[in-house]
Design a protein around this motif. Structure first.
Motif, PDB file in Angstrom:
ATOM      1  N   GLU A  77      -9.266   1.954   2.009  1.00 33.87           N
ATOM      2  CA  GLU A  77     -10.090   2.724   2.934  1.00 33.87           C
ATOM      3  C   GLU A  77     -11.498   2.869   2.327  1.00 33.87           C
ATOM      4  OE1 GLU A  77      -9.037   4.080   5.919  1.00 33.87           O
ATOM      5  OE2 GLU A  77      -7.128   3.044   5.637  1.00 33.87           O
ATOM      6  N   PRO A  78     -12.484   3.285   3.123  1.00 33.66           N
ATOM      7  CA  PRO A  78     -13.839   3.445   2.585  1.00 33.66           C
ATOM      8  C   PRO A  78     -13.923   4.344   1.344  1.00 33.66           C
ATOM      9  CG  PRO A  78     -13.894   3.559   4.968  1.00 33.66           C
ATOM     10  CD  PRO A  78     -12.438   3.517   4.570  1.00 33.66           C
ATOM     11  N   ALA A  79     -13.106   5.378   1.281  1.00 33.94           N
ATOM     12  CA  ALA A  79     -13.123   6.271   0.117  1.00 33.94           C
ATOM     13  C   ALA A  79     -12.261   5.741  -1.029  1.00 33.94           C
ATOM     14  CB  ALA A  79     -12.665   7.668   0.520  1.00 33.94           C
ATOM     15  N   GLY A  80     -11.632   4.572  -0.860  1.00 31.82           N
ATOM     16  CA  GLY A  80     -10.868   3.945  -1.929  1.00 31.82           C
ATOM     17  C   GLY A  80      -9.366   4.064  -1.848  1.00 31.82           C
ATOM     18  N   GLN A  81      -8.824   4.838  -0.887  1.00 31.00           N
ATOM     19  CA  GLN A  81      -7.373   4.994  -0.804  1.00 31.00           C
ATOM     20  C   GLN A  81      -6.725   3.645  -0.466  1.00 31.00           C
ATOM     21  OE1 GLN A  81      -9.654   6.492   1.187  1.00 31.00           O
ATOM     22  NE2 GLN A  81      -8.897   8.427   1.933  1.00 31.00           N
ATOM     23  N   PRO A  82      -5.664   3.279  -1.212  1.00 32.87           N
ATOM     24  CA  PRO A  82      -4.972   2.028  -0.899  1.00 32.87           C
ATOM     25  C   PRO A  82      -4.134   2.172   0.364  1.00 32.87           C
ATOM     26  CG  PRO A  82      -3.857   3.152  -2.685  1.00 32.87           C
ATOM     27  CD  PRO A  82      -5.093   3.961  -2.369  1.00 32.87           C
ATOM     28  N   ARG A  83      -4.045   1.101   1.126  1.00 31.72           N
ATOM     29  CA  ARG A  83      -3.217   1.040   2.332  1.00 31.72           C
ATOM     30  C   ARG A  83      -2.529  -0.322   2.370  1.00 31.72           C
ATOM     31  NH1 ARG A  83      -2.678   6.081   3.464  1.00 31.72           N
ATOM     32  NH2 ARG A  83      -4.530   7.112   4.206  1.00 31.72           N
ATOM     33  N   LEU A  84      -1.276  -0.327   2.801  1.00 28.57           N
ATOM     34  CA  LEU A  84      -0.550  -1.583   2.966  1.00 28.57           C
ATOM     35  C   LEU A  84      -0.841  -2.162   4.342  1.00 28.57           C
ATOM     36  CD1 LEU A  84       2.927  -0.693   1.441  1.00 28.57           C
ATOM     37  CD2 LEU A  84       1.005  -1.844   0.352  1.00 28.57           C
ATOM     38  N   ARG A  85      -1.131  -3.444   4.356  1.00 25.25           N
ATOM     39  CA  ARG A  85      -1.290  -4.185   5.605  1.00 25.25           C
ATOM     40  C   ARG A  85      -0.242  -5.295   5.575  1.00 25.25           C
ATOM     41  NH1 ARG A  85      -7.319  -4.734   4.168  1.00 25.25           N
ATOM     42  NH2 ARG A  85      -8.081  -2.688   4.775  1.00 25.25           N
ATOM     43  N   LEU A  86       0.684  -5.229   6.519  1.00 23.83           N
ATOM     44  CA  LEU A  86       1.778  -6.195   6.528  1.00 23.83           C
ATOM     45  C   LEU A  86       1.530  -7.266   7.578  1.00 23.83           C
ATOM     46  CD1 LEU A  86       4.757  -3.764   6.085  1.00 23.83           C
ATOM     47  CD2 LEU A  86       3.458  -4.994   4.358  1.00 23.83           C
ATOM     48  N   HIS A  87       1.886  -8.479   7.219  1.00 27.86           N
ATOM     49  CA  HIS A  87       1.683  -9.625   8.094  1.00 27.86           C
ATOM     50  C   HIS A  87       3.017 -10.327   8.333  1.00 27.86           C
ATOM     51  CE1 HIS A  87      -2.578  -9.027   7.264  1.00 27.86           C
ATOM     52  NE2 HIS A  87      -2.283  -8.998   5.973  1.00 27.86           N
ATOM     53  N   GLY A  88       3.046 -11.192   9.319  1.00 30.10           N
ATOM     54  CA  GLY A  88       4.222 -12.010   9.573  1.00 30.10           C
ATOM     55  C   GLY A  88       5.417 -11.210  10.058  1.00 30.10           C
ATOM     56  N   ASP A  89       6.609 -11.748   9.767  1.00 31.81           N
ATOM     57  CA  ASP A  89       7.851 -11.127  10.235  1.00 31.81           C
ATOM     58  C   ASP A  89       8.036  -9.703   9.713  1.00 31.81           C
ATOM     59  OD1 ASP A  89       8.513 -13.384  11.673  1.00 31.81           O
ATOM     60  OD2 ASP A  89       9.832 -14.198  10.109  1.00 31.81           O
ATOM     61  N   ILE A  90       7.647  -9.462   8.451  1.00 30.20           N
ATOM     62  CA  ILE A  90       7.844  -8.125   7.906  1.00 30.20           C
ATOM     63  C   ILE A  90       6.928  -7.119   8.606  1.00 30.20           C
ATOM     64  CG2 ILE A  90       6.228  -8.286   5.957  1.00 30.20           C
ATOM     65  CD1 ILE A  90       9.701  -6.606   5.984  1.00 30.20           C
ATOM     66  N   GLY A  91       5.733  -7.532   8.964  1.00 28.57           N
ATOM     67  CA  GLY A  91       4.829  -6.653   9.705  1.00 28.57           C
ATOM     68  C   GLY A  91       5.384  -6.300  11.074  1.00 28.57           C
ATOM     69  N   ARG A  92       5.901  -7.312  11.780  1.00 34.01           N
ATOM     70  CA  ARG A  92       6.501  -7.079  13.103  1.00 34.01           C
ATOM     71  C   ARG A  92       7.720  -6.170  12.993  1.00 34.01           C
ATOM     72  NH1 ARG A  92       4.711 -12.085  13.676  1.00 34.01           N
ATOM     73  NH2 ARG A  92       6.568 -13.114  12.950  1.00 34.01           N
ATOM     74  N   TRP A  93       8.560  -6.432  12.014  1.00 34.21           N
ATOM     75  CA  TRP A  93       9.783  -5.647  11.843  1.00 34.21           C
ATOM     76  C   TRP A  93       9.441  -4.177  11.597  1.00 34.21           C
ATOM     77  CZ3 TRP A  93      12.196  -2.788   7.972  1.00 34.21           C
ATOM     78  CH2 TRP A  93      13.562  -2.554   8.143  1.00 34.21           C
TER      79      TRP A  93
END
Length: 130
Positions: A77-93
């Motif tokens: 995030e702009p203030a530095g907080q980590p965030r998970l971004r999931l792609h593919g089948d795991i993101g859809r699931w």
């Protein structure tokens, strides 16, 4: 709710340049972000810890499709907080199952660690898997 914890040695990652530069482990955005940090190897070790912690937490849910490290992208995030971004089948699931996550990454003294907590719905802080 499930949690996953993982710890990585920064020195071990530094000794393995093939991992630092591997598209099989880190996305181009992750590598770029970490190169901009004061200690790129510590930052990369933190991201690797987060990816492994997510996989460990996810394994306790059962029924999730297999995933690769590049499908688990750690953004900030702009203030530095980590965030998970999931792609593919795991993101859809995760989106279809309304599985949300919070991640915390830390590195100090040559070690990097991460904790991932999986949630069954939205949190007050807006935790999410994008």
């Amino acid at each position: 709710m499930s949690t996953g914890f993982d710890l990585q040695s920064v020195a071990e990652l530094a000794r393995r340049p093939h991992l630092r530069d591997s598209a099989a482990v880190f996305t181009p955005g992750e590598r770029s972000h970490c190169r901009s940090r004061p200690d790129p190897d510590a930052s990369l070790a933190g991201l690797l810890s987060a990816k492994e912690a997510f996989i460990k937490a996810l394994s306790s849910l059962g029924g999730a499709p297999p995933c690769t490290f590049p499908e688990i992208e750690v953004g900030h995030e702009p203030a530095g907080q980590p965030r998970l971004r999931l792609h593919g089948d795991i993101g859809r699931w995760c989106r279809e199952g309304n599985v949300l996550a919070e991640v915390s990454i830390s590195h100090t003294g040559g070690l990097a660690g991460a904790v991932v907590v999986l949630l069954a719905g939205p949190t007050r802080t807006g935790g999410h898997l994008a």
